[in-house]
Design a protein around this motif. Structure first.
Motif, short mmCIF file in Angstrom:
data_model
loop_
_atom_site.label_atom_id
_atom_site.label_comp_id
_atom_site.label_asym_id
_atom_site.label_seq_id
_atom_site.Cartn_x
_atom_site.Cartn_y
_atom_site.Cartn_z
N HIS A 233 0.80 -1.22 0.00
CA HIS A 233 0.00 0.00 0.00
C HIS A 233 0.84 1.28 0.00
O HIS A 233 0.31 2.35 0.24
CB HIS A 233 -0.90 0.01 1.24
N TYR A 244 -4.64 -3.58 7.35
CA TYR A 244 -4.77 -4.82 6.60
C TYR A 244 -3.66 -5.78 6.99
O TYR A 244 -2.57 -5.38 7.39
CB TYR A 244 -4.68 -4.55 5.09
N CYS A 279 -11.30 -6.02 0.29
CA CYS A 279 -10.05 -6.76 0.27
C CYS A 279 -9.30 -6.38 -1.01
O CYS A 279 -9.87 -5.83 -1.95
CB CYS A 279 -10.30 -8.26 0.30
N TYR A 280 -8.00 -6.71 -1.06
CA TYR A 280 -7.19 -6.30 -2.21
C TYR A 280 -6.37 -7.48 -2.72
O TYR A 280 -5.91 -8.33 -1.95
CB TYR A 280 -6.24 -5.17 -1.84
N THR A 282 -2.87 -8.07 -5.02
CA THR A 282 -1.67 -7.37 -5.51
C THR A 282 -0.82 -8.34 -6.32
O THR A 282 -0.61 -9.48 -5.92
CB THR A 282 -0.85 -6.80 -4.35
N THR A 294 -2.40 -3.32 -8.06
CA THR A 294 -3.25 -3.62 -6.91
C THR A 294 -4.68 -3.24 -7.27
O THR A 294 -4.93 -2.14 -7.77
CB THR A 294 -2.80 -2.87 -5.65
N ARG A 295 -5.62 -4.14 -7.00
CA ARG A 295 -7.02 -3.88 -7.27
C ARG A 295 -7.86 -4.44 -6.14
O ARG A 295 -7.54 -5.48 -5.55
CB ARG A 295 -7.48 -4.55 -8.58
N PRO A 296 -8.97 -3.75 -5.80
CA PRO A 296 -9.90 -4.32 -4.81
C PRO A 296 -10.60 -5.54 -5.39
O PRO A 296 -10.82 -5.63 -6.60
CB PRO A 296 -10.90 -3.18 -4.56
N CYS A 297 -10.94 -6.50 -4.53
CA CYS A 297 -11.57 -7.73 -5.00
C CYS A 297 -12.84 -8.05 -4.22
O CYS A 297 -13.18 -9.22 -4.03
CB CYS A 297 -10.59 -8.90 -4.94
#
Length: 416
Positions: A233, A244, A279-280, A282, A294-297
């Motif tokens: 992050h 997190y 949640c993310y 990476t 990195t993307r949110p999931c």
């Protein structure tokens, strides 16, 4: 169009915690149980034969291996060898498959060998034996080693190296332990985290090990030396350091790039909130360990992660029972079934992309198996994505250019 509800491939007589698929055989291995509590719930490892019947992938129980009072919580597979995490230890099993013997012909008096009678167990299987008429599975216990020494000892992660020469274990005491295989001689032991180790990933050259812990750290190790600590992050403002923690880590190939390597990690919120944050996922460079994307999931807490053999797809399970498949290149979600299971998804695994695996796909691009505490193993099929051939795209581009020129000529006479 939303995907159809996943088919129930198999239902066990106990909670399921882990599933693995054999890379060269149409075989799935799933395990779990009720533990040492005297609840009447068995503990075991079940061997399932996978096959296409009528255009659909189906599973039939080949063998039930009783693990007595120990539930298998984690599992790694290297060829025909299983490393099963049970309580504070790792149990090494070897199995073999043999074709069934031809039935003996009965004599005139009606006597003859009709085969040994086998007691059928719950779920249509047999207890400690192979179903009559099916391939015979024999399981041999090789050895057991203790892998965790904390007061609430529990092995939480186990992983074979790509060549099967090394086994890595981690658990509640925060120690990473490396073992030579098959001798199971301990070659390395050190405290990698101040809390539990959630997951382990072994590099393809056996030189680097990645560990994800509950102490908010994800570390890259070479032997017992820290190479780097991952910071997913650092380019995302507004996310505190301890908001997190890392839940899972996996190495994956890069489709179409021989020798390239990626590391994928899952980050989940450390605290539950009324309005849960996302949640993310990476993606990291597998050599420099710099974050690439990195993307949110989703806001459902991720419980497990799997990567397809080619590195094309990522499979996710959640604590609320949902299952998703993401494209590894962009981390975009391609498939999602909300609450596919009635409770936490404990493990997911892709059907291998070997020749036997491709025969099981039946024209689908990928297939993912998920297991959960609800005792069910479910099948998630990803239809083949339609794409235009390159020559057709080039032809369309050429036609578009010609059409544009003709329109300009009509609008502006003498343009050419």
């Amino acid at each position: 169009m939303a995907p159809r509800r996943p088919a129930e491939l198999y239902r066990a007589p106990f909670p399921l915690y882990t599933v693995r698929l054999h890379p060269r055989r149409p075989l799935a291995i799933t395990a779990g149980g009720g533990g040492a509590a005297k609840t009447g719930i068995r503990n075991g490892v079940h061997f399932l034969q996978l096959e296409q019947i009528g255009g659909q992938l189906s599973a039939s129980l080949l063998h039930c291996h009783d693990t007595e009072t120990r539930a298998t919580m984690t599992m790694a597979l290297a060829g025909d060898v299983i490393a099963a995490g049970q309580d504070n230890s790792c149990h090494i099993l070897r199995f073999s498959l043999q074709e069934p013997e031809a039935p003996a012909t009965a004599g005139k008096d009606g006597s003859g060998d009709k085969g040994a009678r086998r007691r059928r167990g719950p779920g249509g299987g047999t207890q400690g034996s192979t179903q009559s008429g099916a391939r015979e599975v024999r399981v041999e216990s090789l050895q057991r080693v203790r892998t965790d020494f904390s007061p609430d000892a529990l092995q939480k992660a186990v992983r074979f190296s790509a060549d099967g020469a090394l086994l890595a274990t981690g658990g509640a005491d925060g120690f990473l332990r490396l073992w030579e295989f098959p001798s199971m001689k301990k070659t390395l032991e050190f405290r990698a985290h101040d809390g539990e180790i959630e997951d382990i990933a072994l590099g393809p050259d056996n030189k680097q090990v990645v560990t994800a812990g509950r102490d908010f750290q994800c570390c890259v190790w070479q032997q017992d030396q820290l190479v780097t600590g991952l910071r997913w992050h650092e380019n995302l403002p507004g996310i505190p350091d301890k908001a997190y923690r890392y839940q899972a880590c996996r190495f994956g190939a890069v489709e179409g790039s021989a020798g390239a390597l990626r590391l994928y990690t899952v980050q989940v919120p450390h605290k539950r909130e009324r309005r849960p944050p996302p949640c993310y996922l990476t993606k990291w460079d597998g050599k420099s360990f710099l974050p690439l994307l990195t993307r949110p999931c989703g806001s459902e807490v991720v419980s497990c992660l799997s990567i397809s053999d080619s590195g094309t797809f990522l499979g996710l399970g959640t604590v609320t029972g949902s299952v998703a498949i993401h494209i590894a290149f962009s981390l975009q979600r391609l498939y999602y079934v909300k609450e596919a299971h009635g409770i936490v998804v404990t493990d997911v695994a892709f059907v291998p992309e070997s020749r036997p695996g491709r025969e099981l796909l039946g024209g689908h691009e990928a297939a993912l198996l998920s297991v959960a505490v609800d005792s069910r193993c479910k099948l998630h099929l990803l239809p083949t994505r339609r794409s235009l051939p390159v020559w057709l795209l080039l032809l369309l581009c050429a036609g578009l250019i010609v059409a544009t020129i003709l329109l300009l000529q009509l609008a502006f006479p003498g343009f050419l």
